[in-house]
Scaffold this motif. Sequence first.
Motif, PDB file in Angstrom:
ATOM      1  N   PRO A 362       0.801  -1.237   0.000  1.00  0.00           N
ATOM      2  CA  PRO A 362       0.000   0.000   0.000  1.00  0.00           C
ATOM      3  C   PRO A 362       0.825   1.274   0.000  1.00  0.00           C
ATOM      4  O   PRO A 362       0.339   2.333  -0.408  1.00  0.00           O
ATOM      5  CB  PRO A 362      -0.830  -0.113   1.276  1.00  0.00           C
ATOM      6  N   ASP A 363       2.090   1.241   0.470  1.00  0.00           N
ATOM      7  CA  ASP A 363       2.887   2.463   0.612  1.00  0.00           C
ATOM      8  C   ASP A 363       2.990   3.282  -0.674  1.00  0.00           C
ATOM      9  O   ASP A 363       2.771   4.502  -0.645  1.00  0.00           O
ATOM     10  CB  ASP A 363       4.289   2.124   1.122  1.00  0.00           C
ATOM     11  N   PRO A 364       3.358   2.681  -1.831  1.00  0.00           N
ATOM     12  CA  PRO A 364       3.506   3.530  -3.026  1.00  0.00           C
ATOM     13  C   PRO A 364       2.195   4.123  -3.528  1.00  0.00           C
ATOM     14  O   PRO A 364       2.209   5.178  -4.177  1.00  0.00           O
ATOM     15  CB  PRO A 364       4.140   2.584  -4.057  1.00  0.00           C
ATOM     16  N   TYR A 365       1.066   3.497  -3.231  1.00  0.00           N
ATOM     17  CA  TYR A 365      -0.224   4.102  -3.603  1.00  0.00           C
ATOM     18  C   TYR A 365      -0.448   5.380  -2.791  1.00  0.00           C
ATOM     19  O   TYR A 365      -0.973   6.376  -3.308  1.00  0.00           O
ATOM     20  CB  TYR A 365      -1.370   3.124  -3.362  1.00  0.00           C
ATOM     21  N   TYR A 366      -0.052   5.356  -1.529  1.00  0.00           N
ATOM     22  CA  TYR A 366      -0.155   6.553  -0.692  1.00  0.00           C
ATOM     23  C   TYR A 366       0.753   7.658  -1.223  1.00  0.00           C
ATOM     24  O   TYR A 366       0.343   8.821  -1.335  1.00  0.00           O
ATOM     25  CB  TYR A 366       0.206   6.206   0.751  1.00  0.00           C
ATOM     26  N   THR A 367       1.995   7.286  -1.583  1.00  0.00           N
ATOM     27  CA  THR A 367       2.927   8.269  -2.135  1.00  0.00           C
ATOM     28  C   THR A 367       2.399   8.828  -3.454  1.00  0.00           C
ATOM     29  O   THR A 367       2.498  10.045  -3.713  1.00  0.00           O
ATOM     30  CB  THR A 367       4.307   7.635  -2.341  1.00  0.00           C
ATOM     31  N   LEU A 368       1.843   7.955  -4.288  1.00  0.00           N
ATOM     32  CA  LEU A 368       1.270   8.416  -5.556  1.00  0.00           C
ATOM     33  C   LEU A 368       0.139   9.411  -5.298  1.00  0.00           C
ATOM     34  O   LEU A 368       0.002  10.417  -6.012  1.00  0.00           O
ATOM     35  CB  LEU A 368       0.763   7.226  -6.365  1.00  0.00           C
ATOM     36  N   ALA A 369      -0.656   9.159  -4.285  1.00  0.00           N
ATOM     37  CA  ALA A 369      -1.747  10.088  -3.948  1.00  0.00           C
ATOM     38  C   ALA A 369      -1.195  11.448  -3.536  1.00  0.00           C
ATOM     39  O   ALA A 369      -1.729  12.491  -3.934  1.00  0.00           O
ATOM     40  CB  ALA A 369      -2.608   9.501  -2.839  1.00  0.00           C
ATOM     41  N   LEU A 370      -0.144  11.465  -2.743  1.00  0.00           N
ATOM     42  CA  LEU A 370       0.463  12.734  -2.349  1.00  0.00           C
ATOM     43  C   LEU A 370       0.945  13.527  -3.564  1.00  0.00           C
ATOM     44  O   LEU A 370       0.710  14.734  -3.677  1.00  0.00           O
ATOM     45  CB  LEU A 370       1.644  12.473  -1.407  1.00  0.00           C
ATOM     46  N   ALA A 371       1.624  12.820  -4.484  1.00  0.00           N
ATOM     47  CA  ALA A 371       2.177  13.498  -5.656  1.00  0.00           C
ATOM     48  C   ALA A 371       1.087  13.988  -6.599  1.00  0.00           C
ATOM     49  O   ALA A 371       1.147  15.107  -7.115  1.00  0.00           O
ATOM     50  CB  ALA A 371       3.142  12.563  -6.383  1.00  0.00           C
ATOM     51  N   THR A 372       0.073  13.159  -6.829  1.00  0.00           N
ATOM     52  CA  THR A 372      -1.009  13.587  -7.729  1.00  0.00           C
ATOM     53  C   THR A 372      -1.841  14.699  -7.107  1.00  0.00           C
ATOM     54  O   THR A 372      -2.351  15.573  -7.807  1.00  0.00           O
ATOM     55  CB  THR A 372      -1.908  12.396  -8.100  1.00  0.00           C
TER      56      THR A 372
END
Length: 542
Positions: A362-372
């Motif tokens: 799940p970690d990179p999905y959270y990071t992707l959300a921050l960036a988007t």
Amino acid sequence: MSEIEGEPRSPEGGDMPFRIGGWRVEPQLDEVSLDGEAVKLEPRAMRVLLALAREPGRLVTSEALLDQVWPNLTVTSNSLYQAVGDLRRVLGADKATQVFITTVSRRGYRLVAPVERAKEEQRRPAPGVARLGPRSVAILPFGAPNLPESHGFLAEVLLDDLIDEVSRHPAIVAIARGTMLTFAGRPVDPLLVARDLGVGFVVEGRLLLAAEELRVSLRLIDGNGGRQVVAEETAFALADWANSGRLTMARAARRLLLELAEGATRGPPVEGGRDLRAIEAAMRAWVELYCRPQTPESNERAWRWAEEALALDPDSAIGLNALAFCEWRAAQYGWRPQERAVLLTAALEHAQRAIDLAPRNPDPYYTLALATLLAGDLNRAEAALRHCIGLNASYAPAHALLGLVRTMQGFPQEAAALCARAFALSPYEPLRAIWHWIVAWAAIVLDEDETALAQAEQGIAANPHFPTCYVAGAIAARRLGKNALAAQYARALSASPTFGNLADIAENLPALHFAPLRSAYLADLAAAGLPDGGAADVTASG
């Protein structure tokens, strides 16, 4: 803005433990223990305790405490009230000592309980090597001495939930439920369990029924010497075990995960092949990002570890996600000289590659959300967060960030419940200042200024270096007519490299881009005394 430097010191001037009443105080660990049961303190609460313990029985003024605990920072007396309140709640468990801290009205506080140097306690010898790695754990079956036969199954169900939650992180090794159930119903020595199974840590748990309430206590024990790392205790209604039991295990797992990840990095880097060293470097980056308050210094340390991990293994999903997280932070807060667009493009690319390599993490999905979110793509951010929660419903930061996204999409009334879920799942989260800000911002949009100010103050108390809490605090204080407090927060903001003036805030705060009263909020900040930054009437655009 940077984290306060330096470790707290004991009354003797060093890092040695000491005693207050029945409590043993461990300054280096931010921990106090009573009758062998340890309790973690917030670092700020430990600093307050140490300041009082250096002057036992004597008045320490509020001004002196603020200067010692929050040097060179703009915080209100509310931060001190919260820290003293936390100390009183914890220390009050020692019933043999009636009073620990007294208030001297309008002046400060006195530590009235006896203070003395602690006697050194003999440590048990190390049992052996953690063959499964420093982030390996064995979770023993729960002791359940008085569960009724109708609910006897709960010990196994909650054990399974806890093992499943802890196992979700790709760098944590948890011994499977089948093996652990072989230890049920018999007394075991955690150090022997650690040696036999080759794990770095052991978790002991106990379920105790009191009236209609089920009390759950957990202890995380270092397998290399037997030191208790953390103790967690909670309770819920037995009739509601199906809902509350899972929430309790999810919250405990989050706490254990942070401690497992952080505890394993306290030693020197591991020796071994490139793969093992890559994992170690990637996890050290993970700890800096997820287990520390966010500061330029912690971000740079994480960046270096992530780059080292990727130099050893270019396909390290944990390393790629850590690098993406660092790049997002640098883009959001101006912590690197590169253009924001360059950093943001790199963050999006690295987060997506981490997802491609580890689609169940799940970690990179959270990071992707921050960036988007920073890129202004709210729908993609929402989708990434919902996918993250779908993979792990206990991923506390995703619930909170979803509250911000929903506020920016025009549904601020959803933020409080989403952030309440995050706080319930991870009450000790190092990044919780962000969650307080999210609730505060939604409250501002809803014209609930008292709530907004209270949440902003709690966020500042949790991390005085997090600038957006001062943004919310200044706006709410100004709208409540508390002009002096608004000006105080504006002065603190003016030192921020990315939020130091109206032009910076208008450009760098994504939540403001979607706020219905953007120009009014900027006008509030201007009235509080925040400079305009040389921009042409930023308050007029909306």
